[in-house]
Design an enzyme around this catalytic site. Structure first.
Site, PDB file in Angstrom:
ATOM      1  N   TYR A  51     -12.173  -4.487  16.318  1.00  0.00           N
ATOM      2  CA  TYR A  51     -13.411  -5.252  16.467  1.00  0.00           C
ATOM      3  C   TYR A  51     -13.742  -5.396  17.940  1.00  0.00           C
ATOM      4  CZ  TYR A  51     -16.762  -9.063  16.363  1.00  0.00           C
ATOM      5  OH  TYR A  51     -17.893  -9.828  16.551  1.00  0.00           O
ATOM      6  N   ASP A  65     -21.499 -15.836  26.871  1.00  0.00           N
ATOM      7  CA  ASP A  65     -21.967 -15.183  25.641  1.00  0.00           C
ATOM      8  C   ASP A  65     -23.308 -15.785  25.226  1.00  0.00           C
ATOM      9  OD1 ASP A  65     -22.081 -13.699  23.295  1.00  0.00           O
ATOM     10  OD2 ASP A  65     -20.852 -15.122  22.166  1.00  0.00           O
ATOM     11  N   ASP A  92     -19.991  -6.032  17.595  1.00  0.00           N
ATOM     12  CA  ASP A  92     -20.891  -7.184  17.607  1.00  0.00           C
ATOM     13  C   ASP A  92     -22.231  -6.738  18.190  1.00  0.00           C
ATOM     14  OD1 ASP A  92     -22.187  -9.583  18.031  1.00  0.00           O
ATOM     15  OD2 ASP A  92     -20.545 -10.527  19.129  1.00  0.00           O
ATOM     16  N   ASP A  94     -24.892  -8.744  18.260  1.00  0.00           N
ATOM     17  CA  ASP A  94     -25.657  -9.948  18.596  1.00  0.00           C
ATOM     18  C   ASP A  94     -26.924 -10.028  17.722  1.00  0.00           C
ATOM     19  OD1 ASP A  94     -23.855 -10.998  20.376  1.00  0.00           O
ATOM     20  OD2 ASP A  94     -24.806 -10.173  22.145  1.00  0.00           O
ATOM     21  N   HIS A 119     -22.482  -5.695  13.271  1.00  0.00           N
ATOM     22  CA  HIS A 119     -23.044  -6.877  12.601  1.00  0.00           C
ATOM     23  C   HIS A 119     -24.168  -7.455  13.446  1.00  0.00           C
ATOM     24  CE1 HIS A 119     -21.143 -10.087  15.019  1.00  0.00           C
ATOM     25  NE2 HIS A 119     -19.962  -9.527  14.855  1.00  0.00           N
ATOM     26  N   GLU A 121     -26.900 -10.857  13.750  1.00  0.00           N
ATOM     27  CA  GLU A 121     -26.924 -12.264  13.397  1.00  0.00           C
ATOM     28  C   GLU A 121     -28.347 -12.818  13.397  1.00  0.00           C
ATOM     29  OE1 GLU A 121     -25.701 -14.451  17.508  1.00  0.00           O
ATOM     30  OE2 GLU A 121     -24.405 -12.808  16.850  1.00  0.00           O
ATOM     31  N   CYS A 129     -22.417 -18.626  20.773  1.00  0.00           N
ATOM     32  CA  CYS A 129     -21.251 -18.429  19.920  1.00  0.00           C
ATOM     33  C   CYS A 129     -21.471 -19.182  18.620  1.00  0.00           C
ATOM     34  CB  CYS A 129     -20.002 -18.944  20.624  1.00  0.00           C
ATOM     35  SG  CYS A 129     -18.561 -19.080  19.535  1.00  0.00           S
ATOM     36  N   ARG A 162     -24.909 -11.108   9.558  1.00  0.00           N
ATOM     37  CA  ARG A 162     -24.264 -12.401   9.799  1.00  0.00           C
ATOM     38  C   ARG A 162     -25.296 -13.512   9.683  1.00  0.00           C
ATOM     39  NH1 ARG A 162     -21.605 -14.235  15.627  1.00  0.00           N
ATOM     40  NH2 ARG A 162     -22.757 -16.207  15.743  1.00  0.00           N
ATOM     41  N   GLU A 192     -20.878 -17.182   9.128  1.00  0.00           N
ATOM     42  CA  GLU A 192     -20.214 -17.668  10.340  1.00  0.00           C
ATOM     43  C   GLU A 192     -20.009 -19.174  10.325  1.00  0.00           C
ATOM     44  OE1 GLU A 192     -18.234 -17.425  12.478  1.00  0.00           O
ATOM     45  OE2 GLU A 192     -19.027 -16.815  14.436  1.00  0.00           O
ATOM     46  N   ASN A 215     -14.237 -14.763  10.095  1.00  0.00           N
ATOM     47  CA  ASN A 215     -13.975 -14.821  11.525  1.00  0.00           C
ATOM     48  C   ASN A 215     -12.877 -15.843  11.795  1.00  0.00           C
ATOM     49  OD1 ASN A 215     -14.040 -14.926  14.304  1.00  0.00           O
ATOM     50  ND2 ASN A 215     -16.071 -15.859  14.450  1.00  0.00           N
TER      51      ASN A 215
END
Length: 306
Positions: A51, A65, A92, A94, A119, A121, A129, A162, A192, A215
Site C-alpha cells: 500500500y 497530508d 492512495d 486522495d 482508492h 475518497e 486524514c 472510500r 474510513e 484501515n
C-alpha cells in the site's frame, strides 16, 4: 533477485494480479511501503501486495497530508516501488486531484507507472486524514461521477471508493454513498474511520458480497484489530498505511540525537543494517554480476605512442 533485473518479470497487468489475490479466501494484508527500499523489505518479510499512503508520501516530502502533492509526485513513488518489488500496489488517490477529467488523467498515469489499484475518497479539498475532525464531504453524486470517470479510463486498475461519511453523516448515509459508488463502477469500498468492532461488523453486514478494505492506522480513531479479526468481521483487505514511516522517522530522530550528543554514530551501530545486509536487500551483487555479463572488459595491450 530484484524484479528490475530478473528474467521473471510479471506478464499479467498489475490490476489482474491484484484481483487474483483477492479471489483467495484469506484477507489480503498490505503494509505501507512508498519507497523502493521499504518495498524490498516488505517483500522479504513475505507480503504479496503493498500500500502507498498519501500521508506517507507527503510526510517524506516534508509536507502535511492536505492534498498538496501531485499526480507526478505519486507516480514517481509508484515507479520505484513497482520496479523494486514487482508486487501489485494499492495507491492512495486522495480526491482524484481534481474533477472527472483529472481523475481520468490520474488513473492513466498510475497504471502507466505500475499501480494495481487506487482508492478515491469523497472529501473536498483541502482534504484531511480520515481520522481527523471537521472533514468536508463532497456531494455523493460528484464522487460517483469521479468513480465513473476512473472506471472509464482504466485498463486494469482496481478501483476502491472510500467514504468518510460515517463520522459526519452516520452509518445510513455511508452505506447509501457506498452503494451509489458501487453503482457508478467501484470494485470495492473503503469505509474510513470506523470506531468500534460493531461498526465494522454492521457496515460489512449491510454490504453483502462487496469487497471491503479496512484501515488499521495507529493513533487514530480505530481500535487495534488483527488481520484475522478484520477477516472475521467480513473484510477482504487491510492496510497499515503509515506504520513503516512512523518507525523509520522515530529511528532517524534517535540517530540524529545520538550524533549530536555523542559526536558520532558509534552507539547506534546495533540499530543499523550492516553494509552486507543492505547490499543483500537491494541486490547489489546481482546488479554487479549483470553489468559484468553485459559489458566485457577490454584489456589494453602495450602502451600508447606519444
Amino acid at each position: 533477485m530484484p524484479y528490475v533485473i530478473a528474467d521473471d518479470l510479471p506478464d499479467a497487468p498489475a490490476g489482474q494480479r491484484f484481483r487474483a489475490l483477492l479471489e483467495r479466501p484469506q484477507i489480503l494484508q498490505m503494509p505501507g511501503a512508498h519507497l523502493g527500499i521499504a518495498a524490498l523489505l516488505a517483500k522479504q518479510a513475505g507480503f504479496e501486495s503493498l500500500y502507498m499512503s498519501g500521508a506517507a508520501m507527503s510526510a517524506t516530502m516534508g509536507l502535511p497530508d492536505l492534498g498538496m502533492i501531485t499526480v507526478d509526485d505519486v507516480a514517481f513513488h509508484i515507479r520505484q516501488v513497482a520496479r523494486a518489488s514487482g508486487l501489485p500496489i494499492l495507491v492512495d488517490g486522495d480526491t482524484g486531484y481534481g474533477e472527472a477529467l483529472n481523475v481520468m488523467h490520474m488513473v492513466r498515469s498510475f497504471e502507466e507507472a505500475g499501480a494495481a489499484a487506487v482508492h478515491l475518497e469523497d472529501q473536498l479539498l483541502p482534504k484531511k486524514c480520515g481520522h481527523l475532525n471537521d472533514k468536508k464531504l463532497a456531494d455523493a453524486r460528484d464522487m460517483a461521477a469521479k468513480v465513473a470517470a476512473a472506471r472509464k479510463a482504466r485498463k486494469h486498475l482496481y478501483i476502491i471508493a472510500r467514504t468518510d461519511a460515517v463520522a459526519s453523516e452516520g452509518m445510513d448515509a455511508a452505506v447509501a454513498r457506498a452503494q451509489m459508488y458501487l453503482d457508478a463502477g467501484a470494485d470495492a469500498i473503503f469505509p474510513e474511520a470506523l470506531v468500534t468492532r460493531d461498526m465494522f461488523a454492521e457496515f460489512a453486514r449491510r454490504m453483502p458480497g462487496v469487497k471491503l478494505l479496512a484501515n488499521m492506522t495507529e493513533f487514530g480513531r480505530t481500535p487495534f484489530f488483527t488481520a484475522q479479526e478484520f477477516e472475521d468481521l467480513g473484510y477482504a483487505m487491510v492496510i497499515w498505511p503509515v506504520s513503516h514511516l512512523r518507525v523509520a522517522a522515530r529511528a532517524m530522530e534517535e540517530l540524529y540525537a545520538a550524533i549530536n550528543r555523542d559526536g558520532g554514530t558509534m552507539k547506534m551501530l546495533d540499530r543499523m543494517q550492516t553494509r552486507a545486509q543492505l547490499y543483500a536487500t537491494i541486490g547489489y551483487h546481482e546488479y554487479e554480476a549483470l553489468d559484468s555479463s553485459l559489458v566485457a572488459t577490454v584489456i589494453p595491450e602495450g602502451m600508447p605512442q606519444s
